[in-house]
Design a protein around this motif. Structure first.
Motif, PDB file in Angstrom:
ATOM      1  N   THR A  30     -39.230  91.726 -17.303  1.00 12.76           N
ATOM      2  CA  THR A  30     -37.904  91.113 -17.250  1.00 12.76           C
ATOM      3  C   THR A  30     -37.873  89.991 -16.219  1.00 12.76           C
ATOM      4  O   THR A  30     -38.783  89.849 -15.402  1.00 12.76           O
ATOM      5  CB  THR A  30     -36.832  92.157 -16.894  1.00 12.76           C
ATOM      6  OG1 THR A  30     -37.161  92.762 -15.636  1.00 12.76           O
ATOM      7  CG2 THR A  30     -36.750  93.231 -17.981  1.00 12.76           C
ATOM      8  N   LYS A  31     -36.813  89.218 -16.262  1.00 11.40           N
ATOM      9  CA  LYS A  31     -36.635  88.107 -15.323  1.00 11.40           C
ATOM     10  C   LYS A  31     -35.881  88.605 -14.095  1.00 11.40           C
ATOM     11  O   LYS A  31     -34.866  89.297 -14.212  1.00 11.40           O
ATOM     12  CB  LYS A  31     -35.858  86.981 -16.004  1.00 11.40           C
ATOM     13  CG  LYS A  31     -35.612  85.764 -15.135  1.00 11.40           C
ATOM     14  CD  LYS A  31     -34.856  84.708 -15.941  1.00 11.40           C
ATOM     15  CE  LYS A  31     -34.552  83.476 -15.096  1.00 11.40           C
ATOM     16  NZ  LYS A  31     -33.852  82.435 -15.889  1.00 11.40           N
ATOM     17  N   TRP A  32     -36.383  88.246 -12.937  1.00  8.15           N
ATOM     18  CA  TRP A  32     -35.722  88.632 -11.692  1.00  8.15           C
ATOM     19  C   TRP A  32     -34.384  87.904 -11.557  1.00  8.15           C
ATOM     20  O   TRP A  32     -34.299  86.682 -11.756  1.00  8.15           O
ATOM     21  CB  TRP A  32     -36.610  88.297 -10.501  1.00  8.15           C
ATOM     22  CG  TRP A  32     -35.999  88.633  -9.183  1.00  8.15           C
ATOM     23  CD1 TRP A  32     -35.679  89.868  -8.710  1.00  8.15           C
ATOM     24  CD2 TRP A  32     -35.626  87.708  -8.148  1.00  8.15           C
ATOM     25  NE1 TRP A  32     -35.140  89.791  -7.454  1.00  8.15           N
ATOM     26  CE2 TRP A  32     -35.095  88.481  -7.091  1.00  8.15           C
ATOM     27  CE3 TRP A  32     -35.708  86.332  -8.026  1.00  8.15           C
ATOM     28  CZ2 TRP A  32     -34.642  87.895  -5.911  1.00  8.15           C
ATOM     29  CZ3 TRP A  32     -35.253  85.739  -6.848  1.00  8.15           C
ATOM     30  CH2 TRP A  32     -34.723  86.524  -5.811  1.00  8.15           C
ATOM     31  N   VAL A  33     -33.337  88.651 -11.253  1.00  5.28           N
ATOM     32  CA  VAL A  33     -32.004  88.081 -11.051  1.00  5.28           C
ATOM     33  C   VAL A  33     -31.677  88.163  -9.567  1.00  5.28           C
ATOM     34  O   VAL A  33     -31.626  89.271  -9.001  1.00  5.28           O
ATOM     35  CB  VAL A  33     -30.940  88.835 -11.865  1.00  5.28           C
ATOM     36  CG1 VAL A  33     -29.560  88.257 -11.605  1.00  5.28           C
ATOM     37  CG2 VAL A  33     -31.281  88.783 -13.352  1.00  5.28           C
ATOM     38  N   MET A  75     -32.919  78.105 -12.239  1.00  4.62           N
ATOM     39  CA  MET A  75     -34.112  78.904 -12.495  1.00  4.62           C
ATOM     40  C   MET A  75     -34.556  78.670 -13.932  1.00  4.62           C
ATOM     41  O   MET A  75     -33.749  78.626 -14.856  1.00  4.62           O
ATOM     42  CB  MET A  75     -33.797  80.380 -12.258  1.00  4.62           C
ATOM     43  CG  MET A  75     -35.008  81.281 -12.389  1.00  4.62           C
ATOM     44  SD  MET A  75     -34.573  83.001 -12.143  1.00  4.62           S
ATOM     45  CE  MET A  75     -34.082  82.971 -10.439  1.00  4.62           C
ATOM     46  N   SER A  76     -35.861  78.554 -14.127  1.00  6.87           N
ATOM     47  CA  SER A  76     -36.375  78.312 -15.468  1.00  6.87           C
ATOM     48  C   SER A  76     -36.359  79.596 -16.285  1.00  6.87           C
ATOM     49  O   SER A  76     -36.189  80.691 -15.775  1.00  6.87           O
ATOM     50  CB  SER A  76     -37.799  77.744 -15.385  1.00  6.87           C
ATOM     51  OG  SER A  76     -38.613  78.604 -14.630  1.00  6.87           O
ATOM     52  N   THR A  77     -36.532  79.458 -17.607  1.00  8.41           N
ATOM     53  CA  THR A  77     -36.537  80.606 -18.488  1.00  8.41           C
ATOM     54  C   THR A  77     -37.824  81.406 -18.303  1.00  8.41           C
ATOM     55  O   THR A  77     -38.853  80.863 -17.917  1.00  8.41           O
ATOM     56  CB  THR A  77     -36.419  80.160 -19.945  1.00  8.41           C
ATOM     57  OG1 THR A  77     -37.447  79.191 -20.219  1.00  8.41           O
ATOM     58  CG2 THR A  77     -35.065  79.515 -20.209  1.00  8.41           C
ATOM     59  N   LEU A  78     -37.749  82.712 -18.621  1.00 10.05           N
ATOM     60  CA  LEU A  78     -38.925  83.572 -18.511  1.00 10.05           C
ATOM     61  C   LEU A  78     -39.550  83.757 -19.887  1.00 10.05           C
ATOM     62  O   LEU A  78     -38.901  84.232 -20.813  1.00 10.05           O
ATOM     63  CB  LEU A  78     -38.540  84.938 -17.947  1.00 10.05           C
ATOM     64  CG  LEU A  78     -39.687  85.960 -17.938  1.00 10.05           C
ATOM     65  CD1 LEU A  78     -40.679  85.609 -16.836  1.00 10.05           C
ATOM     66  CD2 LEU A  78     -39.174  87.373 -17.778  1.00 10.05           C
ATOM     67  N   GLU A  80     -33.339  83.974  -1.624  1.00 10.92           N
ATOM     68  CA  GLU A  80     -33.253  83.429  -2.981  1.00 10.92           C
ATOM     69  C   GLU A  80     -32.014  83.970  -3.670  1.00 10.92           C
ATOM     70  O   GLU A  80     -32.083  84.680  -4.667  1.00 10.92           O
ATOM     71  CB  GLU A  80     -34.515  83.794  -3.788  1.00 10.92           C
ATOM     72  CG  GLU A  80     -35.798  83.201  -3.265  1.00 10.92           C
ATOM     73  CD  GLU A  80     -35.888  81.691  -3.416  1.00 10.92           C
ATOM     74  OE1 GLU A  80     -35.119  81.126  -4.211  1.00 10.92           O
ATOM     75  OE2 GLU A  80     -36.717  81.089  -2.718  1.00 10.92           O
ATOM     76  N   TYR A  81     -30.834  83.653  -3.132  1.00  9.36           N
ATOM     77  CA  TYR A  81     -29.595  84.109  -3.759  1.00  9.36           C
ATOM     78  C   TYR A  81     -29.255  83.218  -4.943  1.00  9.36           C
ATOM     79  O   TYR A  81     -29.717  82.073  -5.031  1.00  9.36           O
ATOM     80  CB  TYR A  81     -28.445  84.097  -2.747  1.00  9.36           C
ATOM     81  CG  TYR A  81     -28.697  84.979  -1.546  1.00  9.36           C
ATOM     82  CD1 TYR A  81     -28.990  86.330  -1.712  1.00  9.36           C
ATOM     83  CD2 TYR A  81     -28.649  84.466  -0.260  1.00  9.36           C
ATOM     84  CE1 TYR A  81     -29.231  87.150  -0.606  1.00  9.36           C
ATOM     85  CE2 TYR A  81     -28.879  85.267   0.832  1.00  9.36           C
ATOM     86  CZ  TYR A  81     -29.178  86.610   0.668  1.00  9.36           C
ATOM     87  OH  TYR A  81     -29.411  87.408   1.748  1.00  9.36           O
ATOM     88  N   GLU A  82     -28.442  83.723  -5.852  1.00 12.53           N
ATOM     89  CA  GLU A  82     -28.053  82.964  -7.044  1.00 12.53           C
ATOM     90  C   GLU A  82     -27.265  81.737  -6.651  1.00 12.53           C
ATOM     91  O   GLU A  82     -26.465  81.789  -5.727  1.00 12.53           O
ATOM     92  CB  GLU A  82     -27.206  83.840  -7.978  1.00 12.53           C
ATOM     93  CG  GLU A  82     -26.791  83.155  -9.264  1.00 12.53           C
ATOM     94  CD  GLU A  82     -27.953  82.780 -10.149  1.00 12.53           C
ATOM     95  OE1 GLU A  82     -28.446  81.633  -9.989  1.00 12.53           O
ATOM     96  OE2 GLU A  82     -28.368  83.598 -10.958  1.00 12.53           O
ATOM     97  N   GLN A 136     -41.445  85.092 -10.736  1.00 10.90           N
ATOM     98  CA  GLN A 136     -40.105  85.654 -10.926  1.00 10.90           C
ATOM     99  C   GLN A 136     -40.042  86.671 -12.054  1.00 10.90           C
ATOM    100  O   GLN A 136     -38.955  87.102 -12.445  1.00 10.90           O
ATOM    101  CB  GLN A 136     -39.039  84.545 -11.149  1.00 10.90           C
ATOM    102  CG  GLN A 136     -39.053  83.423 -10.133  1.00 10.90           C
ATOM    103  CD  GLN A 136     -38.810  83.900  -8.707  1.00 10.90           C
ATOM    104  OE1 GLN A 136     -38.800  85.088  -8.416  1.00 10.90           O
ATOM    105  NE2 GLN A 136     -38.636  82.959  -7.796  1.00 10.90           N
ATOM    106  N   ALA A 137     -41.187  87.051 -12.598  1.00  5.55           N
ATOM    107  CA  ALA A 137     -41.230  88.134 -13.569  1.00  5.55           C
ATOM    108  C   ALA A 137     -41.228  89.469 -12.828  1.00  5.55           C
ATOM    109  O   ALA A 137     -41.876  89.611 -11.789  1.00  5.55           O
ATOM    110  CB  ALA A 137     -42.478  88.019 -14.442  1.00  5.55           C
ATOM    111  N   VAL A 138     -40.501  90.436 -13.368  1.00  2.00           N
ATOM    112  CA  VAL A 138     -40.483  91.791 -12.819  1.00  2.00           C
ATOM    113  C   VAL A 138     -41.268  92.694 -13.763  1.00  2.00           C
ATOM    114  O   VAL A 138     -40.956  92.782 -14.956  1.00  2.00           O
ATOM    115  CB  VAL A 138     -39.043  92.311 -12.654  1.00  2.00           C
ATOM    116  CG1 VAL A 138     -39.039  93.756 -12.153  1.00  2.00           C
ATOM    117  CG2 VAL A 138     -38.268  91.416 -11.694  1.00  2.00           C
ATOM    118  N   LEU A 139     -42.289  93.358 -13.238  1.00  2.00           N
ATOM    119  CA  LEU A 139     -43.208  94.140 -14.058  1.00  2.00           C
ATOM    120  C   LEU A 139     -42.872  95.629 -14.011  1.00  2.00           C
ATOM    121  O   LEU A 139     -42.466  96.144 -12.958  1.00  2.00           O
ATOM    122  CB  LEU A 139     -44.641  93.945 -13.574  1.00  2.00           C
ATOM    123  CG  LEU A 139     -45.421  92.720 -14.071  1.00  2.00           C
ATOM    124  CD1 LEU A 139     -44.692  91.427 -13.795  1.00  2.00           C
ATOM    125  CD2 LEU A 139     -46.809  92.700 -13.455  1.00  2.00           C
TER     126      LEU A 139
END
Length: 354
Positions: A118-121, A1-4, A352-354, A51-54
């Motif tokens: 934040t970034k979605w995990v 996953m890319s950086t946020l 979309e699991y890790e 993948q950003a969480v608002l």
């Protein structure tokens, strides 16, 4: 996953081909659907990536209540709006009214923390979890940026290699030759130098044993005179993610393919071509070798998977590497990127699991 990173960007605005009240605001090679007249080419606005969480207050301000992804309807993901792919959100939040966004665009200011973004995990299923231990010797994997966000990572005509990007779960293995020890981890745990203790129920350890990864890494270390070998592979199949490639991750037939190899030789860690494994382990398919052309990259990123040999389902995308490993000032590290298929991004019922 890319950086946020949530940054101010100079926009290029295009007509929407199938909606009079909508337009397309372009950032890099991404396009986000926006209301007609909201922005003009050359103007600066905030770009919030996938993948950003608002936070709730920002969702309400942007008029997106109930329209985002995830159980809490708070995650940005790619969608099709009137037939056009929309990736990310282009906006000007009220919280930034006093900011000079043109200056922020030049300076690359990241507004994520300030806006509470934040970034979605991804969640970790039980088969990918387990008891962990500190592993300072673990060779790390790196986040891969999307070529559509950073199209200048490569230069036109530069020799590159495109490999198929598989939708599974990344397994990190480090073999330490002078200890004769192996560390196994996931991408998430590996990012914090944690390894999973050996467990026959764990997905990654099952893949390592089933495919003889430890033994292959030990032989490679001896052949290269390396103190450490890192083998990075994708574990895939039914029970891992929604795309299975004809394999079953719940049984001995679980799929595994190496996508990268690193080695510490004389104190320096180097990234190596997977060909160095000399056929001892399965590797991800190579789809193209030749001059870099963004149109070709995006074309190859779409289509059917080649892993099974039967084109069972859509392709996730491709990973782009230079023909010879090199540094990139754009990424601040390796010159490596990914391109993701629009069909993959907008598929229904995906995991979309890790």
């Amino acid at each position: 996953m890319s950086t946020l990173r949530v940054t101010a960007e100079v926009l290029t605005v295009h007509e929407h081909p199938d909606a009079d009240a909508l337009e397309l605001a372009q950032v890099g090679l991404y396009r986000a659907v926006v209301a007609k007249g909201a922005f003009r080419s050359g103007e600066v606005a905030l770009y919030i990536p996938e993948q950003a969480v608002l936070p709730d207050e920002l969702i309400e301000e942007l008029g997106l209540t109930g329209r985002l992804a995830g159980a809490a309807a708070d995650r940005v993901r790619a969608v099709r709006l009137r037939g056009e792919l929309s990736q990310g959100i282009v906006c000007r939040p009220k919280a930034l009214d006093g900011d000079d966004l043109a200056v922020a665009a030049v300076e690359g200011t990241d507004f994520a923390e300030r806006l509470g973004i934040t970034k979605w995990v991804p969640p970790i299923p039980p088969t990918m979890n387990g008891e962990v231990e500190r592993a300072p010797e673990l060779l790390p994997w790196v986040d891969i940026e999307n070529i559509q966000r950073h199209p200048d990572i490569f230069t036109p005509g530069e020799p590159v290699v495109l490999t198929e990007k598989l939708h599974g779960s990344a397994c990190l293995l480090t073999y330490v030759a002078d200890e004769g020890r192996v560390y196994v981890s996931s991408k998430g745990f590996g990012a914090t130098s944690l390894a999973l203790k050996e467990d026959p129920r764990n997905l990654y350890w099952r893949a390592v044993h089933a495919h003889g990864v430890r033994e292959a890494a030990a032989r490679l270390a001896e052949r290269l005179g390396a103190r450490r070998i890192g083998v990075f592979g994708e574990v895939y199949g039914a029970g891992v993610q929604d795309l299975t490639y004809g394999a079953d991750g719940r049984r001995a037939s679980l799929g595994y393919a190496v996508f990268d190899v690193s080695a510490e030789i004389e104190g320096t860690v180097r990234w190596l071509d997977t060909a160095v494994l000399d056929g001892e382990l399965p590797v991800v398919p190579r789809l193209y070798e030749g001059p870099y052309d963004i149109g070709r990259v995006l074309s190859v990123a779409s289509g059917r998977e080649t892993v099974s040999g039967r084109e069972l389902h859509l392709r996730e995308g491709v990973v782009i590497r230079p023909a010879g490993e090199r540094y990139s000032a754009v990424t601040g590290g390796r010159a490596i990127a990914k391109a993701v298929s629009p069909a993959y991004l907008t598929r229904k019922g995906g995991t979309e699991y890790e």
